[in-house]
Structures are given as C-alpha cells and as structure tokens.
Write an enzyme that holds these catalytic residues in place. Structure first.
Site, PDB file in Angstrom:
ATOM      1  N   ASN A  64       0.809  -1.223   0.000  1.00 36.20           N
ATOM      2  CA  ASN A  64       0.000   0.000   0.000  1.00 36.20           C
ATOM      3  C   ASN A  64       0.840   1.270   0.000  1.00 36.20           C
ATOM      4  OD1 ASN A  64      -2.389  -1.353  -0.097  1.00 36.20           O
ATOM      5  ND2 ASN A  64      -2.981  -0.956   2.011  1.00 36.20           N
ATOM      6  N   CYS A  65       2.092   1.172  -0.383  1.00 34.08           N
ATOM      7  CA  CYS A  65       3.003   2.319  -0.401  1.00 34.08           C
ATOM      8  C   CYS A  65       2.866   3.068  -1.726  1.00 34.08           C
ATOM      9  CB  CYS A  65       4.434   1.817  -0.229  1.00 34.08           C
ATOM     10  SG  CYS A  65       5.687   3.121  -0.223  1.00 34.08           S
ATOM     11  N   GLY A  66       3.095   4.361  -1.686  1.00 32.69           N
ATOM     12  CA  GLY A  66       3.100   5.165  -2.904  1.00 32.69           C
ATOM     13  C   GLY A  66       4.200   4.756  -3.868  1.00 32.69           C
ATOM     14  N   ALA A  68       4.842   1.591  -4.516  1.00 28.26           N
ATOM     15  CA  ALA A  68       4.542   0.208  -4.897  1.00 28.26           C
ATOM     16  C   ALA A  68       4.749  -0.052  -6.387  1.00 28.26           C
ATOM     17  CB  ALA A  68       3.119  -0.179  -4.479  1.00 28.26           C
TER      18      ALA A  68
END
Length: 189
Positions: A64-66, A68
């Site tokens: 869910n990281c920017g 990703a």
C-alpha cells in the site's frame, strides 16, 4: 535470601538486556550476508548462503506504499538479470506508515496481480529497530548511513556475501546507479 520484587525486576531487566546485546552482537559479528535466512510465506527458510556466488538484491516492500510501482520495475530488473545470476528478494514490512496490511502469501499474490512480480518474497518482517531481522541489524552495522528510512530501500549483497551498499527508496531499480552496481557484480564472476 529471598528476592524482593525490585531485585527480581532488575534481574529480569538485566537478562533482557543481555539477550538484546547478544542478538545485536551476533548481527554485527556475522562474517557476511550468508549467515542469514529469511522465512518464505509458506514457512520454509530462504538461506542467503544458497545464493553464494550470486549478487542478491534485498528490498523491503509494502503493497500500500506510494512507491509500490517499484514492484513492477523490480520485475523488469529481475527479468533482465536473473538468467545472469541475480537473486532478488522482496522483504515485506509494515515498519513505515503501516503500509503492509496483508500477511503471508497474500502479499506476493497482490504484488503479482498488480505489478507482475515473480521474484522471491519473504514473510512480513521488521526491518528497523532492535527487533529488526538479524540481516537488517547486520546491514545497519555494516553501513550505518545507508539504512532503510522508508519502504523500497534496497541492499545489494555482492557475490562474496559482502554488503556492497544500500540504496534509498528514491533509487530507481532500473536506474543507472543500481544497474551499474549489479552489472559490476555480475562481471566480477
């Protein structure tokens, strides 16, 4: 002489400190990365020693990281260099912003479905602080200025098991800095 509660707590705290020191000392005194293993989502060990003689890229990840999108560029890197010997291991972590809500095989499956990731995935792991995985404690001792400060930090381990360097989140997996370092390691063999 009976132990008072205060003495008992002091003794327990001392034992905990010795155990923490011992874990840290082991991580710092390990001769190289081949001393460590990660657990796969299925529970079997992924020993770095099994990849002796090959460069290994270890990346802490979060679905869910920017950042990703790097799952996909890591896949491009993997396709480019796997046949020449590169090993790539994603190490999912929830240490930064709580951005890895999934567990186990669901993490690798999400990365595969969203970004085509086919490289190896370890079990979700702590990568910073005193409870970090021993590899990450060892790497921090080797390169204190190159430790993970966010998701998608990359560590490159050389063919000899020595830590070549740490690369920040902002380092593009297929950018010249990392590609050059991997190329040098592949040519060294």
């Amino acid at each position: 002489m009976p132990l008072s509660r205060r003495n008992l707590l002091g003794l327990a705290g001392g034992i905990g400190a010795v155990a923490a020191f011992s874990r840290s000392a082991v991580a710092q005194s390990a001769p190289n990365a081949y001393s460590f293993s990660f657990q796969r989502a299925g529970g079997d060990a992924m020993a770095l020693a099994d990849y002796r003689g090959r460069p290994i890229l270890i990346v802490n990840t979060a679905t869910n990281c920017g950042f990703a999108g790097q799952f996909g560029t890591l896949e491009q890197l993997w396709h480019r260099y796997a046949s020449r010997g590169l090993m790539l291991i994603a190490v999912p972590s929830n240490d930064f912003g709580g951005q890895e809500p999934l567990d186990g095989a669901a993490i690798a499956e999400a990365a595969r479905q969203s970004h085509g990731a086919t490289y190896a995935f370890a079990e979700k792991t702590k990568v910073r602080g005193p409870e970090a995985h021993p590899f990450y404690r060892w790497a921090a001792a080797q390169r204190p200025g190159e430790t993970p400060s966010w998701n998608f930090h990359k560590y490159l381990v050389g063919r000899d098991g020595e830590l070549i360097g740490g690369y920040s989140t902002a380092t593009d997996p297929i950018g010249p800095q990392l590609v050059r370092a991997i190329g040098q390691e592949l040519r060294a063999g």
